[in-house]
Design a protein around this motif. Structure first.
Motif, PDB file in Angstrom:
ATOM      1  N   GLY A  25      51.727  38.457  57.606  1.00  0.00           N
ATOM      2  CA  GLY A  25      52.064  37.052  57.796  1.00  0.00           C
ATOM      3  C   GLY A  25      51.021  36.062  57.325  1.00  0.00           C
ATOM      4  N   PHE A  26      49.867  36.543  56.886  1.00  0.00           N
ATOM      5  CA  PHE A  26      48.788  35.636  56.489  1.00  0.00           C
ATOM      6  C   PHE A  26      49.139  34.898  55.203  1.00  0.00           C
ATOM      7  CE2 PHE A  26      46.646  38.659  59.235  1.00  0.00           C
ATOM      8  CZ  PHE A  26      45.861  37.826  60.018  1.00  0.00           C
ATOM      9  N   ASP A  27      48.606  33.673  55.105  1.00  0.00           N
ATOM     10  CA  ASP A  27      48.803  32.851  53.921  1.00  0.00           C
ATOM     11  C   ASP A  27      47.723  33.065  52.871  1.00  0.00           C
ATOM     12  OD1 ASP A  27      51.079  31.209  54.994  1.00  0.00           O
ATOM     13  OD2 ASP A  27      49.533  30.666  56.453  1.00  0.00           O
ATOM     14  N   GLY A  28      46.525  33.446  53.315  1.00  0.00           N
ATOM     15  CA  GLY A  28      45.422  33.565  52.381  1.00  0.00           C
ATOM     16  C   GLY A  28      44.295  34.418  52.927  1.00  0.00           C
ATOM     17  N   VAL A  29      43.218  34.509  52.134  1.00  0.00           N
ATOM     18  CA  VAL A  29      42.089  35.374  52.479  1.00  0.00           C
ATOM     19  C   VAL A  29      40.758  34.672  52.207  1.00  0.00           C
ATOM     20  CG1 VAL A  29      43.290  37.574  52.135  1.00  0.00           C
ATOM     21  CG2 VAL A  29      42.177  36.466  50.188  1.00  0.00           C
ATOM     22  N   LEU A  30      39.746  35.177  52.876  1.00  0.00           N
ATOM     23  CA  LEU A  30      38.352  34.901  52.576  1.00  0.00           C
ATOM     24  C   LEU A  30      37.834  36.153  51.873  1.00  0.00           C
ATOM     25  CD1 LEU A  30      37.332  33.822  56.218  1.00  0.00           C
ATOM     26  CD2 LEU A  30      38.751  32.563  54.589  1.00  0.00           C
ATOM     27  N   LEU A  31      37.299  36.023  50.680  1.00  0.00           N
ATOM     28  CA  LEU A  31      36.937  37.184  49.876  1.00  0.00           C
ATOM     29  C   LEU A  31      35.467  37.551  50.041  1.00  0.00           C
ATOM     30  CD1 LEU A  31      38.562  36.725  46.332  1.00  0.00           C
ATOM     31  CD2 LEU A  31      39.376  38.075  48.262  1.00  0.00           C
ATOM     32  N   TRP A  32      35.204  38.844  50.243  1.00  0.00           N
ATOM     33  CA  TRP A  32      33.836  39.359  50.133  1.00  0.00           C
ATOM     34  C   TRP A  32      33.498  39.428  48.658  1.00  0.00           C
ATOM     35  CZ3 TRP A  32      29.330  39.822  51.983  1.00  0.00           C
ATOM     36  CH2 TRP A  32      28.432  40.771  51.501  1.00  0.00           C
ATOM     37  N   TRP A  33      32.349  38.847  48.242  1.00  0.00           N
ATOM     38  CA  TRP A  33      32.037  38.679  46.827  1.00  0.00           C
ATOM     39  C   TRP A  33      30.738  39.409  46.479  1.00  0.00           C
ATOM     40  CZ3 TRP A  33      35.591  37.195  43.622  1.00  0.00           C
ATOM     41  CH2 TRP A  33      35.255  36.851  42.303  1.00  0.00           C
ATOM     42  N   SER A  34      30.842  40.720  46.336  1.00  0.00           N
ATOM     43  CA  SER A  34      29.665  41.528  46.044  1.00  0.00           C
ATOM     44  C   SER A  34      30.087  42.964  45.799  1.00  0.00           C
ATOM     45  CB  SER A  34      28.675  41.473  47.222  1.00  0.00           C
ATOM     46  OG  SER A  34      27.648  42.423  47.062  1.00  0.00           O
ATOM     47  N   GLU A  35      29.240  43.723  45.097  1.00  0.00           N
ATOM     48  CA  GLU A  35      29.474  45.154  44.931  1.00  0.00           C
ATOM     49  C   GLU A  35      29.133  45.935  46.193  1.00  0.00           C
ATOM     50  OE1 GLU A  35      27.215  46.272  41.549  1.00  0.00           O
ATOM     51  OE2 GLU A  35      28.603  45.359  40.110  1.00  0.00           O
ATOM     52  N   HIS A  36      28.402  45.324  47.107  1.00  0.00           N
ATOM     53  CA  HIS A  36      28.101  45.985  48.376  1.00  0.00           C
ATOM     54  C   HIS A  36      29.390  46.223  49.156  1.00  0.00           C
ATOM     55  CE1 HIS A  36      23.729  45.549  47.988  1.00  0.00           C
ATOM     56  NE2 HIS A  36      23.964  44.346  47.534  1.00  0.00           N
ATOM     57  N   GLY A  38      31.197  48.771  49.116  1.00  0.00           N
ATOM     58  CA  GLY A  38      32.160  49.539  48.349  1.00  0.00           C
ATOM     59  C   GLY A  38      33.112  48.715  47.515  1.00  0.00           C
ATOM     60  N   ARG A  39      32.794  47.438  47.270  1.00  0.00           N
ATOM     61  CA  ARG A  39      33.715  46.561  46.546  1.00  0.00           C
ATOM     62  C   ARG A  39      33.286  46.457  45.075  1.00  0.00           C
ATOM     63  NH1 ARG A  39      36.984  42.700  48.613  1.00  0.00           N
ATOM     64  NH2 ARG A  39      37.156  44.160  50.327  1.00  0.00           N
ATOM     65  N   ASN A  40      33.296  47.573  44.357  1.00  0.00           N
ATOM     66  CA  ASN A  40      32.856  47.561  42.966  1.00  0.00           C
ATOM     67  C   ASN A  40      33.758  46.726  42.064  1.00  0.00           C
ATOM     68  OD1 ASN A  40      30.677  49.277  43.532  1.00  0.00           O
ATOM     69  ND2 ASN A  40      31.953  51.085  43.323  1.00  0.00           N
ATOM     70  N   ASP A  41      35.000  46.535  42.482  1.00  0.00           N
ATOM     71  CA  ASP A  41      35.968  45.807  41.665  1.00  0.00           C
ATOM     72  C   ASP A  41      36.182  44.379  42.157  1.00  0.00           C
ATOM     73  OD1 ASP A  41      37.146  46.473  44.035  1.00  0.00           O
ATOM     74  OD2 ASP A  41      38.958  47.365  43.164  1.00  0.00           O
ATOM     75  N   TYR A  42      35.170  43.788  42.792  1.00  0.00           N
ATOM     76  CA  TYR A  42      35.403  42.511  43.472  1.00  0.00           C
ATOM     77  C   TYR A  42      35.829  41.406  42.511  1.00  0.00           C
ATOM     78  CZ  TYR A  42      30.801  40.754  41.961  1.00  0.00           C
ATOM     79  OH  TYR A  42      29.727  40.323  41.223  1.00  0.00           O
ATOM     80  N   GLY A  45      39.437  40.961  42.236  1.00  0.00           N
ATOM     81  CA  GLY A  45      40.110  40.570  43.469  1.00  0.00           C
ATOM     82  C   GLY A  45      40.982  39.337  43.367  1.00  0.00           C
ATOM     83  N   PRO A  46      40.487  38.231  42.760  1.00  0.00           N
ATOM     84  CA  PRO A  46      41.312  37.027  42.740  1.00  0.00           C
ATOM     85  C   PRO A  46      42.691  37.229  42.122  1.00  0.00           C
ATOM     86  CG  PRO A  46      39.053  36.466  42.191  1.00  0.00           C
ATOM     87  CD  PRO A  46      39.109  37.965  42.272  1.00  0.00           C
ATOM     88  N   GLN A  47      42.765  37.944  41.029  1.00  0.00           N
ATOM     89  CA  GLN A  47      44.070  38.167  40.412  1.00  0.00           C
ATOM     90  C   GLN A  47      44.982  38.976  41.329  1.00  0.00           C
ATOM     91  OE1 GLN A  47      44.000  39.868  36.468  1.00  0.00           O
ATOM     92  NE2 GLN A  47      46.174  40.399  36.516  1.00  0.00           N
ATOM     93  N   ILE A  48      44.424  40.025  41.966  1.00  0.00           N
ATOM     94  CA  ILE A  48      45.232  40.880  42.839  1.00  0.00           C
ATOM     95  C   ILE A  48      45.683  40.106  44.069  1.00  0.00           C
ATOM     96  CG2 ILE A  48      45.230  43.018  44.182  1.00  0.00           C
ATOM     97  CD1 ILE A  48      43.099  44.066  42.210  1.00  0.00           C
ATOM     98  N   VAL A  49      44.791  39.275  44.611  1.00  0.00           N
ATOM     99  CA  VAL A  49      45.146  38.418  45.755  1.00  0.00           C
ATOM    100  C   VAL A  49      46.339  37.532  45.400  1.00  0.00           C
ATOM    101  CG1 VAL A  49      44.383  36.449  47.138  1.00  0.00           C
ATOM    102  CG2 VAL A  49      42.863  38.389  46.820  1.00  0.00           C
ATOM    103  N   ARG A  50      46.263  36.880  44.270  1.00  0.00           N
ATOM    104  CA  ARG A  50      47.320  35.943  43.880  1.00  0.00           C
ATOM    105  C   ARG A  50      48.611  36.656  43.526  1.00  0.00           C
ATOM    106  NH1 ARG A  50      42.370  32.780  41.137  1.00  0.00           N
ATOM    107  NH2 ARG A  50      41.952  31.348  42.883  1.00  0.00           N
ATOM    108  N   GLU A  51      48.510  37.848  42.950  1.00  0.00           N
ATOM    109  CA  GLU A  51      49.719  38.632  42.676  1.00  0.00           C
ATOM    110  C   GLU A  51      50.422  39.027  43.972  1.00  0.00           C
ATOM    111  OE1 GLU A  51      48.302  41.835  40.294  1.00  0.00           O
ATOM    112  OE2 GLU A  51      48.397  40.701  38.413  1.00  0.00           O
ATOM    113  N   ALA A  52      49.636  39.173  45.067  1.00  0.00           N
ATOM    114  CA  ALA A  52      50.219  39.503  46.372  1.00  0.00           C
ATOM    115  C   ALA A  52      50.827  38.288  47.061  1.00  0.00           C
ATOM    116  CB  ALA A  52      49.159  40.142  47.272  1.00  0.00           C
TER     117      ALA A  52
END
Length: 256
Positions: A25-36, A38-42, A45-52
């Motif tokens: 039900g969420f409208d949006g997200v706060l993104l973790w912005w770092s390779e730390h 385990g987010r090597n593909d950060y 993220g923006p494109q995947i977030v918006r596609e969702a």
């Protein structure tokens, strides 16, 4: 509008993560912005977030380097360059705000640190990005920077659990609520913070009333982790988080 911090401590493929957030039900997200973490593909993220079908409220910059920003050495230079890259990334990915941690009380500000925050602010002004300085156990440093760096793009990220854990007698929202650019809502309980709202010790009626009085118009933003919810699946955790956020929204907007 209701948002949630995207790194809530479940190991999930990134596309599934955002699909589950949207389905809850969420409208949006706060993104973790770092390779730390385990987010090597950060950066994908923006494109995947918006596609969702979600929007991006802000990014959380790396907290692993927060203590270096005052240092007159290579680590300090690396830290300031990281934050400057984050400003550029926000502009590139059309993300309005980035959240920054300052060093804690045991590491007091200095002239070099002030100059570096001003450099970040100057770049943020040019690129149209907000810099939200978050309250932790850092009130001296936070207050000084908010008072000395007089830029429209430098403001406040209010974290309610950090507030009542470290400075319960200080009315941070009266002090800096007019400059609020981001919001982190989670609860304190025992030795943990980042519990779901209403599962801890905070007085949510009072907190949401004070947030309403600031005139803040941003989303109701949850920053809870699953640390005390290991028995819940990610889906159940997210649905519970959304239900708690709806309760907070009711308190917030009933105060208008």
């Amino acid at each position: 509008m209701i948002t949630i911090y995207d790194w809530f401590d479940y190991e999930l493929p990134i596309k599934e993560r955002y699909q589950l957030i949207k389905e809850a039900g969420f409208d949006g997200v706060l993104l973790w912005w770092s390779e730390h973490l385990g987010r090597n593909d950060y950066r994908n993220g923006p494109q995947i977030v918006r596609e969702a079908g979600l929007f991006i409220e802000n990014i959380h910059t790396p907290f692993q380097i927060q203590d270096n920003i005052w240092l007159d050495n290579l680590n300090g230079e690396s830290a300031i360059n990281c934050y400057l890259r984050c400003v550029a990334d926000c502009a590139e990915f059309e993300i309005p705000t980035m959240v920054v941690h300052l060093p804690d009380e045991g590491k007091p500000y200095n002239a070099l640190g002030l100059d570096r925050i001003k450099r970040i602010a100057e770049k943020a002004e040019k690129l149209g990005v907000n810099i939200a300085l978050e309250n932790l156990q850092n009130l001296t440093n936070l207050s000084y920077m908010l008072e000395q760096v007089d830029f429209l793009r430098i403001g406040f990220c209010y974290d309610c659990a950090h507030h009542y854990r470290h400075y319960p007698s200080n009315d941070l929202l009266s002090m800096y609520g007019s400059r609020m650019m981001a919001l982190h809502l989670h609860d304190n309980g025992g030795s943990h913070i980042h519990r779901l709202p209403f599962d801890g010790t905070l007085d949510w009626s009072t907190i949401m009333k004070k947030i309403t009085e600031t005139g803040y118009s941003g989303a109701t933003s949850i920053e809870a982790m699953n640390w005390d919810y290991k028995d819940l699946t990610a889906e159940k955790f997210l649905h519970k988080a959304f239900e708690r956020a709806k309760r907070l929204e009711a308190l917030r907007f009933n105060n208008q």
